[in-house]
Write a protein that holds these residues in place. Structure first.
Motif, PDB file in Angstrom:
ATOM      1  N   VAL A  22       0.851  -1.197   0.000  1.00  0.00           N
ATOM      2  CA  VAL A  22       0.000   0.000   0.000  1.00  0.00           C
ATOM      3  C   VAL A  22       0.883   1.243   0.000  1.00  0.00           C
ATOM      4  CG1 VAL A  22      -1.709   1.328   1.299  1.00  0.00           C
ATOM      5  CG2 VAL A  22      -1.922  -1.157   1.170  1.00  0.00           C
ATOM      6  N   TRP A  23       1.926   1.232   0.819  1.00  0.00           N
ATOM      7  CA  TRP A  23       2.805   2.387   0.950  1.00  0.00           C
ATOM      8  C   TRP A  23       3.561   2.650  -0.354  1.00  0.00           C
ATOM      9  CZ3 TRP A  23       3.202   6.691   3.183  1.00  0.00           C
ATOM     10  CH2 TRP A  23       4.407   7.373   3.294  1.00  0.00           C
ATOM     11  N   ALA A  24       4.041   1.554  -0.989  1.00  0.00           N
ATOM     12  CA  ALA A  24       4.789   1.702  -2.249  1.00  0.00           C
ATOM     13  C   ALA A  24       3.872   2.289  -3.323  1.00  0.00           C
ATOM     14  CB  ALA A  24       5.333   0.348  -2.703  1.00  0.00           C
ATOM     15  N   ALA A  25       2.633   1.800  -3.389  1.00  0.00           N
ATOM     16  CA  ALA A  25       1.697   2.306  -4.399  1.00  0.00           C
ATOM     17  C   ALA A  25       1.354   3.761  -4.109  1.00  0.00           C
ATOM     18  CB  ALA A  25       0.433   1.450  -4.414  1.00  0.00           C
ATOM     19  N   ALA A  62     -17.470   2.227   0.397  1.00  0.00           N
ATOM     20  CA  ALA A  62     -17.189   2.960  -0.847  1.00  0.00           C
ATOM     21  C   ALA A  62     -15.705   3.328  -0.917  1.00  0.00           C
ATOM     22  CB  ALA A  62     -18.061   4.213  -0.932  1.00  0.00           C
ATOM     23  N   ILE A  63     -15.180   3.845   0.193  1.00  0.00           N
ATOM     24  CA  ILE A  63     -13.757   4.244   0.225  1.00  0.00           C
ATOM     25  C   ILE A  63     -12.866   3.020   0.024  1.00  0.00           C
ATOM     26  CG2 ILE A  63     -11.908   5.069   1.739  1.00  0.00           C
ATOM     27  CD1 ILE A  63     -13.959   6.965   3.012  1.00  0.00           C
ATOM     28  N   ALA A  64     -13.164   1.950   0.755  1.00  0.00           N
ATOM     29  CA  ALA A  64     -12.338   0.736   0.660  1.00  0.00           C
ATOM     30  C   ALA A  64     -12.405   0.150  -0.747  1.00  0.00           C
ATOM     31  CB  ALA A  64     -12.796  -0.295   1.693  1.00  0.00           C
ATOM     32  N   GLY A  65     -13.584   0.224  -1.380  1.00  0.00           N
ATOM     33  CA  GLY A  65     -13.737  -0.307  -2.734  1.00  0.00           C
ATOM     34  C   GLY A  65     -12.845   0.419  -3.726  1.00  0.00           C
ATOM     35  N   VAL A  66     -12.790   1.747  -3.599  1.00  0.00           N
ATOM     36  CA  VAL A  66     -11.958   2.523  -4.523  1.00  0.00           C
ATOM     37  C   VAL A  66     -10.476   2.226  -4.277  1.00  0.00           C
ATOM     38  CG1 VAL A  66     -11.264   4.845  -5.239  1.00  0.00           C
ATOM     39  CG2 VAL A  66     -13.664   4.357  -4.779  1.00  0.00           C
ATOM     40  N   TRP A  67     -10.081   2.187  -3.003  1.00  0.00           N
ATOM     41  CA  TRP A  67      -8.675   1.882  -2.680  1.00  0.00           C
ATOM     42  C   TRP A  67      -8.293   0.502  -3.204  1.00  0.00           C
ATOM     43  CZ3 TRP A  67      -4.524   4.260  -0.141  1.00  0.00           C
ATOM     44  CH2 TRP A  67      -4.783   5.556   0.318  1.00  0.00           C
ATOM     45  N   ALA A  68      -9.152  -0.483  -2.963  1.00  0.00           N
ATOM     46  CA  ALA A  68      -8.843  -1.858  -3.386  1.00  0.00           C
ATOM     47  C   ALA A  68      -8.724  -1.915  -4.905  1.00  0.00           C
ATOM     48  CB  ALA A  68      -9.924  -2.817  -2.885  1.00  0.00           C
ATOM     49  N   ALA A  69      -9.666  -1.289  -5.615  1.00  0.00           N
ATOM     50  CA  ALA A  69      -9.624  -1.318  -7.084  1.00  0.00           C
ATOM     51  C   ALA A  69      -8.356  -0.627  -7.592  1.00  0.00           C
ATOM     52  CB  ALA A  69     -10.875  -0.641  -7.653  1.00  0.00           C
ATOM     53  N   THR A  74      -2.976  -0.881  -9.938  1.00  0.00           N
ATOM     54  CA  THR A  74      -1.529  -0.588  -9.894  1.00  0.00           C
ATOM     55  C   THR A  74      -0.720  -1.871 -10.053  1.00  0.00           C
ATOM     56  OG1 THR A  74      -1.951   1.288  -8.443  1.00  0.00           O
ATOM     57  CG2 THR A  74       0.292   0.434  -8.462  1.00  0.00           C
ATOM     58  N   ALA A  75      -1.164  -2.946  -9.390  1.00  0.00           N
ATOM     59  CA  ALA A  75      -0.457  -4.226  -9.482  1.00  0.00           C
ATOM     60  C   ALA A  75      -0.511  -4.759 -10.915  1.00  0.00           C
ATOM     61  CB  ALA A  75      -1.072  -5.236  -8.512  1.00  0.00           C
ATOM     62  N   ILE A  76      -1.684  -4.656 -11.539  1.00  0.00           N
ATOM     63  CA  ILE A  76      -1.820  -5.162 -12.917  1.00  0.00           C
ATOM     64  C   ILE A  76      -0.987  -4.323 -13.889  1.00  0.00           C
ATOM     65  CG2 ILE A  76      -3.485  -5.354 -14.829  1.00  0.00           C
ATOM     66  CD1 ILE A  76      -5.464  -6.460 -12.765  1.00  0.00           C
ATOM     67  N   GLU A  77      -0.953  -3.010 -13.665  1.00  0.00           N
ATOM     68  CA  GLU A  77      -0.114  -2.153 -14.517  1.00  0.00           C
ATOM     69  C   GLU A  77       1.356  -2.553 -14.402  1.00  0.00           C
ATOM     70  OE1 GLU A  77      -2.523   2.101 -14.693  1.00  0.00           O
ATOM     71  OE2 GLU A  77      -0.589   1.989 -13.689  1.00  0.00           O
ATOM     72  N   ALA A  78       1.796  -2.794 -13.162  1.00  0.00           N
ATOM     73  CA  ALA A  78       3.209  -3.153 -12.946  1.00  0.00           C
ATOM     74  C   ALA A  78       3.531  -4.488 -13.618  1.00  0.00           C
ATOM     75  CB  ALA A  78       3.504  -3.220 -11.443  1.00  0.00           C
ATOM     76  N   ALA A  94      -5.613  -5.748 -20.713  1.00  0.00           N
ATOM     77  CA  ALA A  94      -5.457  -5.938 -19.267  1.00  0.00           C
ATOM     78  C   ALA A  94      -5.484  -4.595 -18.536  1.00  0.00           C
ATOM     79  CB  ALA A  94      -4.152  -6.683 -18.966  1.00  0.00           C
ATOM     80  N   LYS A  95      -4.743  -3.629 -19.082  1.00  0.00           N
ATOM     81  CA  LYS A  95      -4.694  -2.312 -18.425  1.00  0.00           C
ATOM     82  C   LYS A  95      -6.038  -1.605 -18.504  1.00  0.00           C
ATOM     83  CE  LYS A  95       0.151  -1.080 -18.631  1.00  0.00           C
ATOM     84  NZ  LYS A  95       1.083   0.010 -18.908  1.00  0.00           N
ATOM     85  N   ASP A  96      -6.705  -1.715 -19.659  1.00  0.00           N
ATOM     86  CA  ASP A  96      -8.001  -1.044 -19.810  1.00  0.00           C
ATOM     87  C   ASP A  96      -9.048  -1.646 -18.859  1.00  0.00           C
ATOM     88  OD1 ASP A  96      -6.922   0.569 -21.715  1.00  0.00           O
ATOM     89  OD2 ASP A  96      -7.834  -0.449 -23.430  1.00  0.00           O
ATOM     90  N   VAL A  97      -9.048  -2.976 -18.755  1.00  0.00           N
ATOM     91  CA  VAL A  97     -10.034  -3.638 -17.873  1.00  0.00           C
ATOM     92  C   VAL A  97      -9.759  -3.272 -16.410  1.00  0.00           C
ATOM     93  CG1 VAL A  97     -10.856  -5.878 -17.028  1.00  0.00           C
ATOM     94  CG2 VAL A  97     -10.504  -5.530 -19.476  1.00  0.00           C
ATOM     95  N   ALA A  98      -8.469  -3.255 -16.035  1.00  0.00           N
ATOM     96  CA  ALA A  98      -8.120  -2.888 -14.655  1.00  0.00           C
ATOM     97  C   ALA A  98      -8.541  -1.444 -14.368  1.00  0.00           C
ATOM     98  CB  ALA A  98      -6.616  -3.067 -14.423  1.00  0.00           C
ATOM     99  N   ALA A  99      -8.325  -0.562 -15.355  1.00  0.00           N
ATOM    100  CA  ALA A  99      -8.747   0.838 -15.172  1.00  0.00           C
ATOM    101  C   ALA A  99     -10.274   0.913 -15.085  1.00  0.00           C
ATOM    102  CB  ALA A  99      -8.234   1.689 -16.327  1.00  0.00           C
ATOM    103  N   GLY A 100     -10.953   0.020 -15.822  1.00  0.00           N
ATOM    104  CA  GLY A 100     -12.415  -0.027 -15.760  1.00  0.00           C
ATOM    105  C   GLY A 100     -12.905  -0.373 -14.365  1.00  0.00           C
ATOM    106  N   ALA A 101     -12.176  -1.264 -13.679  1.00  0.00           N
ATOM    107  CA  ALA A 101     -12.565  -1.630 -12.308  1.00  0.00           C
ATOM    108  C   ALA A 101     -12.512  -0.405 -11.396  1.00  0.00           C
ATOM    109  CB  ALA A 101     -11.643  -2.734 -11.781  1.00  0.00           C
TER     110      ALA A 101
END
Ligand SMILES: Nc1ncnc2c1ncn2[C@@H]1O[C@H](COP(=O)(O)OP(=O)(O)OP(=O)(O)O)[C@@H](O)[C@H]1O
Length: 124
Positions: A22-25, A62-69, A74-78, A94-101
């Protein structure tokens, strides 16, 4: 089977790895820094408007959902940059779908925020 003390240590270490993630991201992703700021503002507004328990539960989800997504994005982008530094349609997908989440989670958070805070702020 592992001795219980070692299992316990491994669980504690796993929490450490997760917090490190979390801290690195947070340090590298501007979007997450924006979420952090928005989270502080929303929590402040929550105390100001004395949210009920149920309202806190909805806002927290709602907050946790946004953070988790955003963290999964970020993990999928990396991973995508690692495994497919050159252009590939699947990497883009992959990047587009992850951004969609992230987009879906953020839209949900905006709706929750509007329903919870709207009537309090605009007094309707
Ligand atoms: N290796 C690739 N192959 C194909 N398309 C890619 C690739 N890398 C990125 N893209 C496309 O470019 C878009 C933007 O990718 P980028 O890595 O810049 O992420 P980003 O949306 O700018 O996220 P952030 O700003 O959080 O880094 C992706 O959603 C995808 O459509």
């Amino acid at each position: 089977m592992r001795p219980p003390d070692k299992l316990w240590r491994r669980r504690v270490a796993s929490f450490g790895h997760a917090f490190r993630g979390v801290w690195a991201a947070l340090r590298s992703e501007v979007h997450l820094q924006f979420h952090a700021l928005a989270t502080v503002v929303v929590i402040g507004l929550g105390f100001y408007y004395a949210l009920t328990r149920l309202e806190w539960a909805l806002v927290t989800l709602a907050i946790a959902g946004v953070w988790a997504a955003e963290l999964v994005n970020t993990a999928i982008e990396a991973l995508t940059d690692l495994t497919s530094p050159d252009y590939h349609p699947l990497a883009g997908k992959a990047k587009d779908v992850a951004a969609g989440a992230v987009l879906i989670a953020a839209l949900g958070a905006v709706i929750v925020g509007s329903l919870v805070f709207g009537p309090k702020i605009f007094k309707f």
